[in-house]
Design an enzyme around this catalytic site. Structure first.
Site, PDB file in Angstrom:
ATOM      1  N   ASP A 159      -5.823   2.365  -3.396  1.00 56.82           N
ATOM      2  CA  ASP A 159      -7.073   2.264  -2.638  1.00 56.82           C
ATOM      3  C   ASP A 159      -7.316   3.526  -1.817  1.00 56.82           C
ATOM      4  OD1 ASP A 159      -5.142   1.861  -0.682  1.00 56.82           O
ATOM      5  OD2 ASP A 159      -6.043   0.024   0.125  1.00 56.82           O
TER       6      ASP A 159
ATOM      7  N   SER B 190       0.814  -1.207   0.000  1.00 58.96           N
ATOM      8  CA  SER B 190       0.000   0.000   0.000  1.00 58.96           C
ATOM      9  C   SER B 190       0.857   1.270   0.000  1.00 58.96           C
ATOM     10  CB  SER B 190      -0.950  -0.037   1.204  1.00 58.96           C
ATOM     11  OG  SER B 190      -1.915   0.971   1.135  1.00 58.96           O
TER      12      SER B 190
ATOM     13  N   ASP C 193      -1.084   1.396  -4.023  1.00 61.12           N
ATOM     14  CA  ASP C 193      -2.005   0.407  -4.601  1.00 61.12           C
ATOM     15  C   ASP C 193      -3.350   1.026  -4.969  1.00 61.12           C
ATOM     16  OD1 ASP C 193      -2.887   0.718  -1.964  1.00 61.12           O
ATOM     17  OD2 ASP C 193      -3.530  -1.366  -1.791  1.00 61.12           O
TER      18      ASP C 193
ATOM     19  N   ASP D 227      -2.248   6.394  -3.505  1.00 61.31           N
ATOM     20  CA  ASP D 227      -1.099   5.739  -2.880  1.00 61.31           C
ATOM     21  C   ASP D 227      -0.654   4.588  -3.769  1.00 61.31           C
ATOM     22  OD1 ASP D 227      -3.229   4.028  -2.394  1.00 61.31           O
ATOM     23  OD2 ASP D 227      -2.516   3.424  -0.422  1.00 61.31           O
TER      24      ASP D 227
END
Length: 446
Positions: free
Chosen positions: A242, A100, A240, A238
């Site tokens: 999400d 992440s 990833d 960010d």
């Protein structure tokens, strides 16, 4: 949480805490648990852009195949895309190899169920038990799973994102920072189809530059880019994708709490805010609670972690929830935080209302907030809350802050850190109080 799973899967430094051996075990353990209820499960796997992705993915795939389960490789793709594609492809679950917002030396493995939601604690415990069992039976099999690559994953996800917009966007100039992460392909394909003027920065991943001075955790570069380029707004994802944060036309940060305030007010005006409620967390700014009070909207707080936000939303039929960090869940579209859906929803509100983002964000007061972290061992992270000196100090400070302030000291769900957060009206006083708390924590773990 168990020994391996945090609030967002299994995460750690590579290879010290997460290596090929552990990734292999995660693959076969997950497949083995799934086979208890599904004779021949199919799983998806996607990754972000960090360097360690390929070796961890290969090991995880081997583990899945060795248990007789099939796996479909989606390549580099955002976490929420995997959540969506699990349902579209009628898979039985999926993995995302990503840490992440963390730096490139970290990686992690998130696991989703057949509904595209993160696993509940009971399933995680069963998987973890198999992983940690040194005497586990690795029976030799003559039938293995099938591996294939899905070439259309990015296009299928972008098509879905476009379907969440009812009307075309109009007259916008937008900057997008993809953090050299998983959205570096999807964002360009998405925004090229929106019919607006846009520029994308930090979209040349090299395996090491993910989240490095970019994206939602390092917003400063986007702020300058927006001001210099005279953009209507900036969007930061960010690693990833999400999470999503915004920058207004003046270069000022618009965080997840403000995004929820903007979205909830708009949804309420359209009679689409089911049960007139939004779900935040204990970290949500006091200003969001004040906004809800002033606008006759109910605010519900959960533990930190978008999985807990979603659980509450599902249990009570709420449609909007999220975190200050930019994990925003629009339940009518997704079962997880989705940065690109968040971006589209806010852009739609800008287009529909014809207002500047600074004007929209101004509906919520922001209380000064001090956030600091203390690095600790795993054992100290689990036991710090029993320190009576610390608890007494927290109560003392809460008394001094009164109704216009608060203190939150908690263990991180993803890292070996103790998080210290204070809110109030006087930033200097908050900083002073935070140092008193941190001093006690350091003495307790010395």
């Amino acid at each position: 949480m168990g020994k391996l799973f945090g609030t967002d899967g299994i995460r750690g430094l590579v290879p010290d805490e997460l290596d090929v051996s552990l990734s292999l075990k995660i693959g076969f353990a997950t497949a083995r648990v799934l086979k208890e209820t599904c004779e021949s499960p199919t799983l998806l796997v996607g990754t972000d852009t960090r360097q360690s992705k390929d070796m961890l993915k290969s090991a995880l795939i081997d583990g899945v195949l060795s248990e007789g389960a099939d796996i479909i490789d989606l390549g580099v793709i955002p976490t929420p895309a995997v959540s969506y594609l699990i349902k579209k492809y009628k898979a039985d679950g999926g993995f995302v190899i990503s840490a992440s917002h963390n730096p490139s030396e970290y990686n992690g493995i998130k696991i989703f169920n057949s509904e595209g939601m993160k696993l509940d604690d009971e399933i995680e415990s069963r998987i973890e038990k198999i992983i940690l069992d040194e005497n586990i039976n690795h029976e030799k099999k003559s039938i293995f799973g099938i591996y294939r690559i899905e070439e259309n994953a990015v296009d299928d996800y972008v098509e879905f994102l476009l379907s969440t917009l009812d009307e075309p966007l109009k007259n916008m100039k937008v900057a997008i920072d993809v953090a050299n992460g998983a959205a570096f392909k999807t964002a360009r394909r998405l925004f090229s189809k929106l019919g607006i003027e846009y520029s994308i920065i930090n979209d040349k991943p090299d395996g090491l530059n993910i989240n490095s001075n970019s994206g939602s955790t390092h917003i400063e570069g986007l702020q300058e880019f927006v001001k210099k380029g005279k953009f209507d707004c900036g969007i930061a994802f960010d690693g990833d994708a999400d999470r999503c944060l915004f920058v207004d036309e003046n270069g000022k940060l618009v965080d997840g709490d403000q995004i929820m305030a903007i979205s909830s007010k708009y949804l309420k005006s359209q009679n689409m805010l089911d049960n007139n409620t939004i779900v935040g967390t204990v970290m949500s700014n006091l200003g969001l609670r004040k906004f809800c009070l002033d606008n006759d909207i109910q605010f519900v707080a959960t533990k930190v972690g978008d999985r807990y936000v979603l659980e509450n939303m599902l249990e009570n039929d709420y449609v909007l929830g999220g975190e200050q960090s930019g994990h925003i869940i629009y339940k009518n579209y997704s079962n997880t935080g989705d940065g690109e859906i968040t971006a589209l929803q806010i852009l739609n509100i800008l287009s529909t209302t014809k207002k500047r983002l600074s004007e929209l964000a101004n509906i919520m007061p922001i209380y000064p907030q001090v956030q600091k972290s203390v690095a600790v061992s795993r054992d100290a992270k689990d036991s710090f809350n029993h320190n009576q000196v610390l608890q007494n100090k927290i109560k003392e400070i809460e008394g001094k802050l009164g109704d216009d302030g608060r203190v939150l000291v908690r263990a991180s769900g993803t890292e070996n850190l103790i998080r210290v957060m204070l809110e109030g009206k006087d930033i200097d006083l908050l900083n002073s109080f935070s140092e008193e708390i941190i001093s006690i924590i350091k003495k307790a773990i010395a």
